[in-house]
Every structure is written in structure tokens, then in C-alpha cells.
Enzyme design. Sequence first.
Site, short mmCIF file in Angstrom:
data_model
loop_
_atom_site.label_atom_id
_atom_site.label_comp_id
_atom_site.label_asym_id
_atom_site.label_seq_id
_atom_site.Cartn_x
_atom_site.Cartn_y
_atom_site.Cartn_z
N LYS A 168 0.86 -1.18 0.00
CA LYS A 168 0.00 0.00 0.00
C LYS A 168 0.90 1.23 0.00
O LYS A 168 1.46 1.60 1.02
CB LYS A 168 -0.90 0.00 1.24
CG LYS A 168 -2.18 0.84 1.10
CD LYS A 168 -2.00 2.32 0.89
CE LYS A 168 -1.60 3.04 2.16
NZ LYS A 168 -1.62 4.54 1.94
N GLU A 179 9.50 1.67 10.85
CA GLU A 179 10.49 2.73 10.61
C GLU A 179 9.73 4.04 10.71
O GLU A 179 8.97 4.40 9.80
CB GLU A 179 11.14 2.54 9.23
CG GLU A 179 12.43 3.31 9.07
CD GLU A 179 12.22 4.74 8.62
OE1 GLU A 179 12.34 5.64 9.49
OE2 GLU A 179 11.92 4.96 7.45
N CYS A 181 12.49 11.34 7.23
CA CYS A 181 12.53 10.89 8.62
C CYS A 181 13.90 11.15 9.23
O CYS A 181 14.04 11.28 10.45
CB CYS A 181 12.15 9.42 8.72
SG CYS A 181 13.20 8.33 7.72
N GLU A 234 8.74 15.93 16.02
CA GLU A 234 9.15 15.95 14.62
C GLU A 234 8.30 16.97 13.86
O GLU A 234 7.08 16.98 13.98
CB GLU A 234 8.96 14.56 14.01
CG GLU A 234 9.39 14.48 12.55
CD GLU A 234 9.11 13.11 11.95
OE1 GLU A 234 9.95 12.66 11.15
OE2 GLU A 234 8.07 12.52 12.27
#
Length: 519
Positions: free
Chosen positions: A178, A256, A290, A399
Site C-alpha cells: 500500500k 520505521e 525521517c 518531529e
Amino acid sequence: MQTEAPQAPLASRVGGRRAEGGRRHVSANPAHTGEVVAEVLLAEPATFVAACRAARDAQPGWAATPAPVRGRVVKHLGRLVEANRETLARLVTREIGKPLAESRGEVQEIVDTCDFFAGEGRRLYGQTVPSEMPDKQLFTFRQPVGVAAVITAGNFPVAVPSWYLVPALLCGNAVVWKPAECAPATAEALAQLCWHAGLPDGVLNLVQADGSATSVGLEAAMEAGLVDKVGFTGSTEVGRRIGELCGRSLQTPCLELGGKNPLVVMPDADLDLAVEGALFSGFGTAGQRCTSLGTVIAHRAVHDEFLARFSAAVGKARIGDPFQDVLYGPMIDQRFLDRFLGWLDAVQAHHRLHGSTATGRITRRNPREGFVGDPDDGLYCHPTIVEGITDGDELYRRETFGPIVGVAACGSLDEAVALAGGHGYGLSAAIYTRDPAAAFRFREGVGAGMVSVNNSTSGAEAHLPFGGNGRSGNGSRQSGIWVLDQFTRWQALNWDYAGRLQKAQMDVAAPAADEDFRL
């Protein structure tokens, strides 16, 4: 002028067949928002379940294919990607706005991954283990997990999926992939390359869906016993939910997740090199990685000098049209833009801003000096350096996923280490120093899964483990031989040919020894 969408929208592909139905969604070029890159049918949860069922049916036949033959399929994929590298790179740039140089590097990452794992088809080694009994042999084997559901993000729409797909397929698993709904054309292109490399129908199934339908479909598929492994790249919040779902089935996902990656500048650092590393890791891909730099932690002895040089470099950086020579292009899509602009509200009175002629979205009314192209045509944001970050700031703890970098001050290596990990993320960390002792002490002290010395927080190689700890992941690793443990299960075999039952720990010979002997 607006470009017309293709007549036939892209769609999911399940068991080798196009899956019709679903909500229509338009993927637009974020650098030229009037340009439609693709139209796609976003599937319902039932399509995800059907894809998992197709994968379950196809997996035994694929697992029975000898591993070296599966490795040849991976090799073919690498050569196909090489032959289509420029077309694929340009599609990545059109669909998510990544500068073309970075897109070419991302495509090369697929090639490198295929080159590495093609050989692993001949090296899925087990071991022969000596038994404690006579006439008995012990062996270990790597077995495929089964069906892997892989969910990936849009910031690296081809490289990161390859980190999952290539080793999972090599190990004999069937996959339901996906991709991000913001990059359907790129996903279709990569899937087509995989299918044309020689994969049988049903071994790789593509499900174009949004997050909501995927969540419902994944839960239903797991409850039906159709999924054996989940791989996910994305936010920490979604990763937690996937971890909880997998826990119900006693599965360990490969997660992750996000990062708030520090870059420490010590008094003996090469400041020009540190600025170069901070510029690339903080603002490359518009900060939408990331592994993007979150906070520079500069020693007070060099803080002001570093900040002055860093601010000057960011101020001079070319930003704009990603097909030109620029540091970064637009945000990936409107959702990413809106979320980033919200983070600017976290700037406090004790902060000072540097790096551009304004903040927020770049437009003709809110211009960026030296901008390349027409800012009103795309989703562009000013680069922002936030001076005066402390461990109490939200900009330190969360973040931000965009072109914003904080700068904090420290007085010692110990203080730098504490700031580097105090937010709970543990993906990537960097230190600039000429002192080997400082470099090794920093490595020992931080909890990041990846540490760089005199290099940026971003950058991965296909044969090195990639992954994080804490809020950045559950300790699983991608890339290199380490990812094989995500997509295989160890099986132990003991073969006793003594002709009698030998009981471990009970029927073991006890050699006589004179334990009272002394010289």
C-alpha cells in the site's frame, strides 16, 4: 493551463488483475498544482483483504521457487530500473516535488538494493550445529514469513518501498503493498517494473488506498489470518497503532518511524563542513525526511560563528522549481504544507528566526529572495532557522517534517548527548569533531540507531542497517543482511539416526575428570 487527467484512472492490482471501484483521487504536481500527474481509484477495505487473500494463495508456489531463481528476478528488476532510471526519476520529481538530482539518487538506491540482494538468493544460509549426542545432526534453516503487508510513505516513494519489497520477495514471501496516496503514479511505475521482472501473479499485489481504508482492511485481514508480517514507514503515532494491532496476533512489525535528529557541533569542528552537512540534512527534500535534521546542538565556543555561517548559507540557497538546480522544491502535497505551517505556531518569544526573507508559504506577496520559478504555481515554504531552542520547547520535542531547523547551545559533550536524546526519538544523529574520543563517546551515549561523524543525519547505503529506536521504531532494521531477519523465521531441525530415543540433557555422556588435580 491545466493538463487533462488520463481517461482510465490508475487502480489497485490484485492477483494479477485490475481491481475496479473506489473513490477517485487526483495526484497533482506540487510544483505546478494545476498539472494533474495521475488520477487513481482509491480502494475500499475489501480490496485490501482480497489482496492479502491473493497473496496467501500465491505464496507457497513462490516459496517453492529456489532462492537463487528468486534472486534472478531481483537481478532483472535492478536492470529494468537502470534502463528506466531517468523516466522514473522524472516521475518522482513531478509527483512529489523532490529535486531531480535527489530523485535520481533515490532511483539509484533501488538499483543498489537489487544488486545487493540478487546475490543473497545464494546466501540465505542456515547452519550445521554439532549435537551433544552421537549419531545426531542439528541444522537451522531460514523460512519465509508468509504474507507481508507493506505500507510506505510518500517522501521516498520508490527507494523505501524497495527496502521492503526486494528482501521480502527474495526470501519467498508474497507482498501486499500500500503506497502513499500522494504518489500513485510512482507506485504504479515501480510495481510495473517488479511485475515485468518475472514475478508470478499474486506474489506482489498493489493496493492504492487512503489511510482509513488501509487501517480497516489491515485489521480485517489480520483477524482472518491472512497477514504474517507488517512493514510500515510513517509517523510515530500511526506506528504505535500498527504495533498494537500486530500485538493482538503475537506479531512483531517492522516499524520505521519519525525522527528528531540532532547534529552536534563541537569546538574543534570544521565549521564549513558542519554547515554543509546541516544545510543538506536540514533542508534537502524540504525537510521531509525521517532522517532530516531536527536540532543543531552547537557548543557555546562556536555557537555564534556556526549560526552566522549557517544562516548565510541558508539565505543564499536556491529554492524553487525542482527540475532546476535547487536545494529543495515544494512540499509533497497540500496536506504536508498545511501541517508544516501549523508548526510555525510553536515559535516562541525567546526564539530568533533566520534563513530567509520571510516565513511560511512562499508567494509573490510573501517572497523569497532568489526564488527559482513562479512561487504562486506551487506549494513552497521558506526555510526557517529557529535560534534559542531549549529542551522545554515543542520544537525540540516533536518531529516537524518540513524546512525548519532549531539551534540549541551546549557547554559540554555530556550536555550535547543529553539534548541529543532527551525527546525520546532515536533514528539518526551526527557529530562534527576532530576528536576520536568525543566521536566514540557520543556514539556510546546516544540512543540513535544510526550515527554519523562529520557527515549529515541523512543518507543511507543499501548494505548498512537502517532503523531507529524509541519513538523512531521498535528496533527492527532494514537494508543489508539485517533485514533478512524481518522476512524470514528460523527453523531448527534435529535428525537422530542412532536407532534409539536420545533425550537431550539426560542421555549425555559425562567424561570423567580428576578435578582435585593440582600442579
